[in-house]
Design a protein around this motif. Sequence first.
Motif, PDB file in Angstrom:
ATOM      1  N   ALA A  23       7.853 105.473   6.745  1.00 18.49           N
ATOM      2  CA  ALA A  23       7.616 107.184   6.358  1.00 18.49           C
ATOM      3  C   ALA A  23       9.620 107.344   7.053  1.00 18.49           C
ATOM      4  CB  ALA A  23       7.232 107.284   8.300  1.00 18.49           C
ATOM      5  N   GLY A  24      10.193 106.463   7.492  1.00 20.21           N
ATOM      6  CA  GLY A  24      11.648 106.607   7.248  1.00 20.21           C
ATOM      7  C   GLY A  24      11.740 106.784   5.934  1.00 20.21           C
ATOM      8  N   THR A  25      11.863 105.645   5.384  1.00 22.78           N
ATOM      9  CA  THR A  25      12.090 105.648   3.677  1.00 22.78           C
ATOM     10  C   THR A  25      11.203 106.487   3.071  1.00 22.78           C
ATOM     11  OG1 THR A  25      11.911 103.534   3.820  1.00 22.78           O
ATOM     12  CG2 THR A  25      12.512 104.092   2.091  1.00 22.78           C
ATOM     13  N   ALA A  26      10.582 106.784   2.941  1.00 23.76           N
ATOM     14  CA  ALA A  26       9.837 107.579   2.317  1.00 23.76           C
ATOM     15  C   ALA A  26      10.189 109.735   2.289  1.00 23.76           C
ATOM     16  CB  ALA A  26       8.000 108.445   2.529  1.00 23.76           C
ATOM     17  N   VAL A  27      10.950 109.737   3.916  1.00 20.25           N
ATOM     18  CA  VAL A  27      11.411 110.664   4.127  1.00 20.25           C
ATOM     19  C   VAL A  27      12.723 111.185   3.502  1.00 20.25           C
ATOM     20  CG1 VAL A  27      12.412 112.459   5.892  1.00 20.25           C
ATOM     21  CG2 VAL A  27       9.727 111.215   5.457  1.00 20.25           C
ATOM     22  N   PHE A  28      13.454 109.868   3.678  1.00 16.38           N
ATOM     23  CA  PHE A  28      14.942 109.758   3.361  1.00 16.38           C
ATOM     24  C   PHE A  28      15.214 109.748   1.677  1.00 16.38           C
ATOM     25  CE2 PHE A  28      18.564 107.546   1.664  1.00 16.38           C
ATOM     26  CZ  PHE A  28      19.391 108.044   2.072  1.00 16.38           C
ATOM     27  N   TYR A  29      14.409 109.272   0.718  1.00 18.04           N
ATOM     28  CA  TYR A  29      14.314 109.864  -0.537  1.00 18.04           C
ATOM     29  C   TYR A  29      13.779 111.205  -0.716  1.00 18.04           C
ATOM     30  CZ  TYR A  29      15.867 105.201  -1.709  1.00 18.04           C
ATOM     31  OH  TYR A  29      17.147 104.381  -1.381  1.00 18.04           O
ATOM     32  N   LYS A  30      12.728 111.166   0.492  1.00 20.46           N
ATOM     33  CA  LYS A  30      12.818 113.064  -0.383  1.00 20.46           C
ATOM     34  C   LYS A  30      13.689 113.690   0.413  1.00 20.46           C
ATOM     35  CE  LYS A  30      10.138 116.433  -0.448  1.00 20.46           C
ATOM     36  NZ  LYS A  30       8.981 116.818  -1.776  1.00 20.46           N
ATOM     37  N   GLU A  31      14.634 113.898   1.457  1.00 23.97           N
ATOM     38  CA  GLU A  31      15.938 114.180   1.900  1.00 23.97           C
ATOM     39  C   GLU A  31      16.851 114.701   0.190  1.00 23.97           C
ATOM     40  OE1 GLU A  31      16.811 116.326   3.952  1.00 23.97           O
ATOM     41  OE2 GLU A  31      14.274 116.250   4.469  1.00 23.97           O
ATOM     42  N   LEU A  32      16.668 112.679   0.363  1.00 28.35           N
ATOM     43  CA  LEU A  32      17.789 112.903  -0.921  1.00 28.35           C
ATOM     44  C   LEU A  32      17.550 113.258  -2.042  1.00 28.35           C
ATOM     45  CD1 LEU A  32      20.362 110.287  -1.798  1.00 28.35           C
ATOM     46  CD2 LEU A  32      19.279 109.177  -2.589  1.00 28.35           C
ATOM     47  N   SER A  33      16.912 113.733  -2.960  1.00 31.45           N
ATOM     48  CA  SER A  33      15.758 114.384  -3.672  1.00 31.45           C
ATOM     49  C   SER A  33      16.377 115.782  -4.025  1.00 31.45           C
ATOM     50  CB  SER A  33      14.636 113.663  -4.503  1.00 31.45           C
ATOM     51  OG  SER A  33      13.582 114.943  -3.274  1.00 31.45           O
ATOM     52  N   ARG A  34      16.133 115.610  -2.962  1.00 35.03           N
ATOM     53  CA  ARG A  34      16.267 118.045  -2.590  1.00 35.03           C
ATOM     54  C   ARG A  34      18.151 118.175  -3.381  1.00 35.03           C
ATOM     55  NH1 ARG A  34      13.714 118.381   2.647  1.00 35.03           N
ATOM     56  NH2 ARG A  34      11.136 118.736   1.754  1.00 35.03           N
ATOM     57  N   LYS A  35      18.962 117.110  -2.458  1.00 37.03           N
ATOM     58  CA  LYS A  35      20.484 117.333  -2.492  1.00 37.03           C
ATOM     59  C   LYS A  35      20.614 117.064  -3.968  1.00 37.03           C
ATOM     60  CE  LYS A  35      21.343 115.752   1.705  1.00 37.03           C
ATOM     61  NZ  LYS A  35      21.987 114.464   2.773  1.00 37.03           N
TER      62      LYS A  35
END
Length: 140
Positions: free
Chosen positions: A127-139
Amino acid sequence: MFNETFAFTTLFSALFMALTLKFLHLFNFIKWSPIGWEKRWTGFSTVPSLVMWMILLLVLMFVFAMLYMLMFYLDKVPESVLAIFFSVLGLIGLEWFIGASKTPFEVMRSISIPLLSITAIVLRFIAGTAVFYKELSRKV
Protein backbone atom coordinates in the motif's frame (compact mmCIF):
# COMPACT_ATOMS: atom_id res chain seq x y z
CA MET A 1 1.39 2.01 -13.11
CA PHE A 2 2.90 -1.11 -14.69
CA ASN A 3 6.60 -0.46 -14.31
CA GLU A 4 9.65 -1.99 -12.64
CA THR A 5 8.48 -0.90 -9.22
CA PHE A 6 5.16 -2.69 -9.68
CA ALA A 7 6.96 -5.88 -10.76
CA PHE A 8 9.57 -5.78 -7.99
CA THR A 9 7.01 -4.92 -5.32
CA THR A 10 4.79 -7.86 -6.21
CA LEU A 11 7.76 -10.23 -6.65
CA PHE A 12 9.48 -9.40 -3.36
CA SER A 13 6.20 -9.30 -1.44
CA ALA A 14 5.24 -12.73 -2.72
CA LEU A 15 8.72 -14.13 -2.08
CA PHE A 16 8.80 -12.74 1.46
CA MET A 17 5.29 -14.04 2.15
CA ALA A 18 6.09 -17.53 0.84
CA LEU A 19 9.26 -17.73 2.94
CA THR A 20 7.37 -16.47 5.97
CA LEU A 21 4.63 -19.05 5.44
CA LYS A 22 7.30 -21.76 5.35
CA PHE A 23 8.84 -20.38 8.56
CA LEU A 24 5.48 -20.14 10.33
CA HIS A 25 4.57 -23.67 9.30
CA LEU A 26 7.98 -25.00 10.32
CA PHE A 27 7.63 -23.65 13.86
CA ASN A 28 3.89 -24.50 14.14
CA PHE A 29 2.60 -20.93 14.22
CA ILE A 30 0.03 -22.01 11.63
CA LYS A 31 -1.71 -25.37 11.85
CA TRP A 32 -2.14 -25.81 8.10
CA SER A 33 0.42 -26.35 5.38
CA PRO A 34 0.83 -23.54 2.83
CA ILE A 35 1.02 -26.17 0.07
CA GLY A 36 -1.49 -28.53 1.67
CA TRP A 37 -4.09 -27.86 -1.02
CA GLU A 38 -2.29 -30.32 -3.32
CA LYS A 39 -3.62 -33.20 -1.22
CA ARG A 40 -7.20 -32.33 -2.17
CA TRP A 41 -6.46 -32.11 -5.88
CA THR A 42 -5.41 -35.51 -7.16
CA GLY A 43 -3.67 -34.11 -10.24
CA PHE A 44 -1.07 -32.45 -8.05
CA SER A 45 -0.34 -35.39 -5.75
CA THR A 46 2.72 -36.50 -7.74
CA VAL A 47 4.18 -33.04 -8.27
CA PRO A 48 7.33 -32.25 -6.23
CA SER A 49 6.95 -29.82 -3.35
CA LEU A 50 9.32 -27.30 -4.97
CA VAL A 51 6.89 -26.97 -7.88
CA MET A 52 4.03 -26.52 -5.41
CA TRP A 53 5.95 -23.68 -3.74
CA MET A 54 6.51 -22.08 -7.15
CA ILE A 55 2.78 -22.30 -7.87
CA LEU A 56 2.09 -20.71 -4.48
CA LEU A 57 4.59 -17.97 -5.30
CA LEU A 58 2.83 -17.26 -8.62
CA VAL A 59 -0.58 -17.15 -6.91
CA LEU A 60 0.77 -14.77 -4.27
CA MET A 61 2.26 -12.58 -6.99
CA PHE A 62 -1.10 -12.43 -8.75
CA VAL A 63 -2.98 -11.60 -5.53
CA PHE A 64 -0.46 -8.94 -4.52
CA ALA A 65 -0.55 -7.43 -8.02
CA MET A 66 -4.33 -7.12 -7.77
CA LEU A 67 -4.04 -5.56 -4.31
CA TYR A 68 -1.37 -3.15 -5.58
CA MET A 69 -3.68 -1.99 -8.36
CA LEU A 70 -6.59 -1.66 -5.96
CA MET A 71 -4.53 0.29 -3.44
CA PHE A 72 -3.16 2.47 -6.22
CA TYR A 73 -6.66 3.83 -6.76
CA LEU A 74 -7.59 3.96 -3.06
CA ASP A 75 -4.91 6.53 -2.31
CA LYS A 76 -7.25 8.76 -0.27
CA VAL A 77 -7.50 6.13 2.47
CA PRO A 78 -4.47 5.89 4.81
CA GLU A 79 -2.14 3.02 3.94
CA SER A 80 -2.20 1.53 7.44
CA VAL A 81 -5.99 1.31 7.43
CA LEU A 82 -5.95 -0.39 4.02
CA ALA A 83 -3.28 -2.85 5.13
CA ILE A 84 -5.06 -3.83 8.33
CA PHE A 85 -8.45 -4.07 6.63
CA PHE A 86 -7.23 -6.27 3.77
CA SER A 87 -5.07 -8.44 6.01
CA VAL A 88 -7.90 -9.17 8.45
CA LEU A 89 -10.38 -9.73 5.62
CA GLY A 90 -7.94 -11.95 3.72
CA LEU A 91 -7.01 -14.05 6.73
CA ILE A 92 -10.62 -14.59 7.74
CA GLY A 93 -11.35 -15.79 4.21
CA LEU A 94 -8.21 -17.93 4.11
CA GLU A 95 -8.85 -19.57 7.49
CA TRP A 96 -12.49 -20.14 6.59
CA PHE A 97 -11.49 -21.74 3.28
CA ILE A 98 -8.70 -23.90 4.69
CA GLY A 99 -10.15 -24.78 8.08
CA ALA A 100 -13.32 -26.65 8.81
CA SER A 101 -14.83 -23.74 10.72
CA LYS A 102 -18.54 -23.29 10.37
CA THR A 103 -19.03 -19.86 11.90
CA PRO A 104 -17.06 -16.61 11.65
CA PHE A 105 -16.49 -16.68 15.42
CA GLU A 106 -14.67 -20.02 15.16
CA VAL A 107 -12.55 -18.52 12.40
CA MET A 108 -11.70 -15.50 14.55
CA ARG A 109 -10.43 -17.78 17.33
CA SER A 110 -8.27 -19.85 14.98
CA ILE A 111 -6.43 -16.96 13.27
CA SER A 112 -2.70 -16.98 13.83
CA ILE A 113 -1.55 -13.64 15.26
CA PRO A 114 1.98 -13.94 13.78
CA LEU A 115 0.47 -14.60 10.35
CA LEU A 116 -1.84 -11.61 10.75
CA SER A 117 1.12 -9.43 11.69
CA ILE A 118 3.26 -10.55 8.76
CA THR A 119 0.36 -10.13 6.34
CA ALA A 120 -0.31 -6.62 7.63
CA ILE A 121 3.39 -5.74 7.22
CA VAL A 122 3.47 -7.04 3.64
CA LEU A 123 0.25 -5.27 2.72
CA ARG A 124 1.50 -2.06 4.33
CA PHE A 125 4.58 -2.29 2.12
CA ILE A 126 2.42 -2.79 -0.96
CA ALA A 127 0.00 0.00 0.00
CA GLY A 128 2.80 2.42 0.83
CA THR A 129 4.53 1.78 -2.47
CA ALA A 130 1.31 2.07 -4.47
CA VAL A 131 0.25 5.33 -2.82
CA PHE A 132 3.77 6.79 -3.10
CA TYR A 133 3.88 6.15 -6.84
CA LYS A 134 0.35 7.48 -7.25
CA GLU A 135 1.45 10.73 -5.57
CA LEU A 136 4.61 10.79 -7.66
CA SER A 137 2.64 10.41 -10.89
CA ARG A 138 0.49 13.39 -9.94
CA LYS A 139 3.50 15.65 -9.47
CA VAL A 140 5.08 14.78 -12.82
